[in-house]
Design an enzyme around this catalytic site. Structure first.
Site, PDB file in Angstrom:
ATOM      1  N   SER A 684      16.818  19.004  -1.779  1.00 23.63           N
ATOM      2  CA  SER A 684      17.621  20.087  -1.250  1.00 23.63           C
ATOM      3  C   SER A 684      18.973  20.127  -1.954  1.00 23.63           C
ATOM      4  O   SER A 684      19.032  20.337  -3.153  1.00 23.63           O
ATOM      5  CB  SER A 684      17.763  19.929   0.251  1.00 23.63           C
ATOM      6  OG  SER A 684      18.176  21.128   0.816  1.00 23.63           O
ATOM      7  N   ASP A 775       8.284  26.226   2.544  1.00 27.20           N
ATOM      8  CA  ASP A 775       9.720  25.997   2.721  1.00 27.20           C
ATOM      9  C   ASP A 775      10.437  27.331   2.934  1.00 27.20           C
ATOM     10  O   ASP A 775      10.386  28.217   2.082  1.00 27.20           O
ATOM     11  CB  ASP A 775      10.265  25.294   1.468  1.00 27.20           C
ATOM     12  CG  ASP A 775      11.706  24.831   1.616  1.00 27.20           C
ATOM     13  OD1 ASP A 775      12.356  25.176   2.618  1.00 27.20           O
ATOM     14  OD2 ASP A 775      12.174  24.119   0.707  1.00 27.20           O
ATOM     15  N   HIS A 807      10.281  22.169   4.113  1.00 28.47           N
ATOM     16  CA  HIS A 807      11.411  21.690   3.337  1.00 28.47           C
ATOM     17  C   HIS A 807      11.490  20.160   3.257  1.00 28.47           C
ATOM     18  O   HIS A 807      11.853  19.596   2.231  1.00 28.47           O
ATOM     19  CB  HIS A 807      12.699  22.244   3.938  1.00 28.47           C
ATOM     20  CG  HIS A 807      13.903  22.037   3.073  1.00 28.47           C
ATOM     21  ND1 HIS A 807      14.002  22.557   1.804  1.00 28.47           N
ATOM     22  CD2 HIS A 807      15.058  21.374   3.285  1.00 28.47           C
ATOM     23  CE1 HIS A 807      15.169  22.222   1.282  1.00 28.47           C
ATOM     24  NE2 HIS A 807      15.822  21.497   2.158  1.00 28.47           N
TER      25      HIS A 807
END
Length: 831
Positions: A684, A775, A807
């Protein structure tokens, strides 16, 4: 950006836990492992998927069906990698077999001597691609010399299909909830000590699945254990019906083959991990009759969660306290996002049985259905908990997150003195017990980074609450006196390990402690009669098991928490932003043949998350392959005060990148890292940093791994469930006011300039990408565009897309296959 718990508090184990997971998560979420290696299925052996097509020798033709076809390797492997793939997969399987301790409860013994403890544990089941859940119980008794003895049950009991469970206040009953996988009913079970007492099937026409996610989740027994309040998905609205003649006004039966259901108007959901979740609603079930009723009077624009029963009185109706999130215009992603405005509300509980009959005798007034906001003076209030005597209502607040726009920040602790007359509730004063810390003193309390309370967090004095929080790179246990506001760190102050309270046992604490190289260990905290200090003893537990090989590999490693000085301190930096940040170092206890191991740099997401000094099986696996680790909590991380955290927004891609490079230089200067063999991994926002680093410092990294990385903010802002995150992190304090759903050309140009993709022409580091197709936070197109661009320019690139994952990439098979490939990739380019 990282899913990260706040306790990463965050993550860090997820989770755990726990560690908070944040919008764009860290890969370092602790898993608090434990369990028996034998429970893990045999590691998957990669075999040829089909026979090759090609010429066959005459001898082979003569042998006919006896001829063995030439071996075909799985896509992405070559012969030199296959042996490594097989070897690493077996070692990772031994780490994956370690279980996690998820929750714990304690109960008083019937004879008043000693107590019982019950632990909820889980373990990866790779064949089923699920977490195997079980319960392990123990009798707890104290010795004369303050010693404690846990007598464990011989085996755990598996809880197949259980979504969640909750003992009643007295411990005489156990609620078990089983959510449906399709359109089946939700199942409620009420267990006594010896048998199943009641079982109720609640159809989807009443409500959908019960929320058990730790955020909207709220399940609460009332004081006399006759009713349970809980949060579930509201029934799916009716869809328009059509047949050969057009629209049918009266609809039709579900299985009418002569008609079909249309899609109707689109309804927004709550973003990442909440696919199919539109609105959580509060329900109450009578456990005697099985009757279920929704709590009335709650606005359609309000999503409810975290419900608890208010103290009951004989002269007033029964009320519930819950957290409400308003969503009149847009449901921005809420998972790990503490910057969504919310408040505590009071609603009247529906009547059951004889109360219901009395209620029918008079008309229900609007005042009876009034839902009252009891925290109107503050922009954030969540996780309500009442003191044992019902006189105080405590709650946490993330108002700094709401007011600034940061998805997570330092929290504060508040108290409302609960009035005897609920008419006075609207004017009740909110008392701030623990304030936000802007800049902690050296080694001092940095503020609360908690995210939740224990189920029963109170010591017997009724005024002291026990909670977990982040303190720098560690998780600690704190106590707070809610009358005086006095705060004490009660886990050992000389320990760099992570400590997490699981449950209280009278005035004692059952906790778990772990480190990057130490498996979780149960700890028992107690006070001596003559001493006000907390003492901690270790508890032997069958839950904490690993193979002999894993134990040997971990014993050859040591860890430390490094202080990294800030480079280029300028006059415009706040005091908190000028202080050293931290990195967790893991390395061999002794150098191998006088040489340095390759270094892996771990970067958490968020960016307002934290990597904790707790055990993570994936990090321990990579360390066991012969790498040193540098786990960097760059400025902007949780656990270091508000000034340090807010120094990063507006400077992403520069300050955080420079902090990581300075941490690497510090490790090299200290003599435990080689400048020539460095790999970097992040998820991320950690993936944002990973791809920035290989673009801005291309000569420094031999290999990289990016998990759901933020690579192009200009494309992400229009597709993510949290577009406001892009504005805040790029523009800083101005971002909240600048946020719009329709980004201007000027905004898009700035987003692009702040993104890793703006440096892609300089990248030459071999990079593996691990991407979840479902995601919603960083849609897969973001990472795929960047990876394709690397391939276009001839950089060694591998892309793995997991079709059913989101995610966090936490589905057991995803997690397993991800780290096999990361391990092999790093071995290929770093060893």
């Amino acid at each position: 950006m990282g899913l990260a718990a706040k306790k990463s508090i965050v993550a860090a184990n997820r989770p755990r836990e726990f560690v908070r997971r944040l919008p764009l998560p860290t890969i370092l979420i602790p898993s608090f492992p434990t369990a028996h290696s034998s429970l893990l299925p045999t590691p998957i052996k990669l075999a040829p998927s089909s026979a090759p097509i090609g010429r066959v020798s005459a001898a082979a033709r003569m042998e006919g069906s006896k001829a063995a076809p030439a071996k075909t390797l799985p896509l992405g492997l070559d012969p030199t990698m296959e042996e490594e793939y097989e070897s690493q997969s077996k070692l990772l399987g031994e780490f994956a077999s370690i279980s996690s301790i998820d929750k714990a409860w304690t109960f008083k013994s019937e004879n008043g001597i000693g107590s019982h403890a019950m632990f909820a544990i889980s373990q990866a089941n790779l064949l089923a691609n699920q977490r195997r859940k079980s319960i392990l119980s123990a009798n707890v008794s104290k010795g004369s010399n303050s010693s404690v003895c846990f007598q464990w049950a011989p085996f755990p009991v598996e809880m197949t299909g259980v979504a969640t469970m909750l003992p009643s206040p007295s411990g005489s009953k156990l609620l078990v909830v089983r959510n449906p996988e399709s359109e089946s009913p939700v199942q409620f079970e009420i267990w006594s000590q010896s048998h199943l007492e009641k079982e109720f099937q609640i159809p989807q026409s009443v409500h959908g699945s019960v929320y058990t996610d730790g955020w909207f989740e709220g399940i609460s027994w009332n004081s006399d254990e006759t009713h349970i309040a809980y949060v579930a998905e509201e029934p799916t609205p009716a869809k328009p019906t059509f047949d050969g003649q057009g629209y049918k006004k009266c609809g039709s039966e579900e299985k009418d083959c002569g008609s079909w259901k249309g899609v109707g108007e689109w309804e927004e959901e709550w973003g990442e991990t909440y696919a199919g979740k539109r609105r959580p609603v509060i329900f109450i079930i009578d456990i005697n009759s099985g009757e279920v009723q929704p709590v009335k009077g709650i606005s359609k624009h309000l999503s409810a969660g975290q419900v608890v029963w208010a103290p009951s009185t004989e002269t007033s109706p029964q009320y519930l306290i819950f957290v409400g999130w308003s969503s009149e215009t847009r449901k921005l992603g809420i998972k790990y996002c503490y910057n969504r405005p919310c408040g505590l509300y009071a609603a009247r509980a529906p009547f059951f049985g004889s109360d219901a009959k009395r209620e029918q005798k008079r008309e229900i007034s609007e005042e009876d259905l009034l839902v009252l906001n009891v925290t109107q003076g503050i922009s954030s209030a969540f996780f309500p908990v009442f003191s044992p005597d019902g006189k105080h209502l405590l709650f946490l607040s993330a108002r700094n997150s709401v007011d600034s726009g940061a998805h997570s920040a330092t929290e504060s602790l508040h108290r409302i003195d609960w009035p005897a007359n609920l008419q006075a509730l609207s004017s009740a004063k909110i008392v701030e017990m623990i304030s936000v810390v802007q800049c902690p003193e050296d080694g001092g309390f940095p503020g609360i980074y908690n995210g939740s309370f224990l189920r029963k967090p109170w010591l017997s004095d009724g005024t002291t609450i026990v909670l977990n929080s982040v303190w720098g790179s560690s998780e600690v246990i704190l106590s707070v006196n809610v009358s005086s506001g006095d705060l004490t760190r009660i886990s050992p102050s000389d320990s760099n390990a992570a400590w997490r309270a699981l449950t209280l046992n009278d005035d004692n604490i059952i906790a778990v402690s772990s480190s990057p190289i130490d498996l979780p260990e149960i700890k028992y905290g107690y006070k001596e009669v003559q001493d006000d200090a907390w003492n901690w003893s270790s508890v032997r537990s069958p839950m904490i098991k690993c193979s002999a090989r894993v134990k040997s590999l971990l014993s050859s490693r040591e860890f430390n928490i490094l202080k990294i000085p800030v480079k280029d301190v300028s006059a415009n930096l706040t005091k908190g932003a000028s202080k050293p940040y931290e990195a967790i170092q893991v390395s061999r206890t002794s150098k191998k043949y006088g040489q340095l191991d390759p270094l892996i740099v771990f970067l958490h997401g968020g960016p307002h998350a934290v990597s904790l000094s707790s055990f993570s099986k994936n990090i321990a696996f990579l360390a066991s392959l012969g790498y040193s680790l540098l786990i960097v909590n760059y400025r902007g991380s949780l656990g270091f005060g508000e000034e340090a955290l807010h120094s990063l927004p507006g400077k992403i891609g520069t300050q955080d990148v420079n902090d990581v490079l300075a941490a690497i230089d510090h490790a090299i200067d200290k003599g435990f890292a080689s400048p020539n063999r460095i790999a970097v991994i992040g998820g991320s926002h950690g993936g944002f940093l990973t791809t920035h680093l290989i673009g801005q410092a291309p000569e420094r990294f031999a290999a990289a791994a990016a998990r759901n990385p933020v690579c192009n903010l200009a494309s992400m802002v229009g597709t993510t469930d949290i577009p406001d995150w892009c504005y805040f992190e790029v523009y800083g304090s101005e971002g909240k006011d600048k946020f719009t759903e329709a980004a201007s050309a000027a905004d898009l140009a700035i987003f692009h300039s702040k993104s890793p993709i703006s440096h892609i022409s300089k990248v030459k580091t071999p990079t593996i990408f691990l991407i979840g197709a479902q995601d919603l936070r960083v849609p897969q197109s973001n990472g795929i565009q960047y990876a394709r661009s690397l391939k276009e320019k001839g950089v060694e690139t591998k892309i793995m897309i997991f079709p059913n994952d989101v995610h966090g990439l936490e589905i057991p098979r995803t997690d397993y296959e991800s780290f096999i490939n990361i391990g092999v990739w790093f071995k290929k380019y770093c060893k």
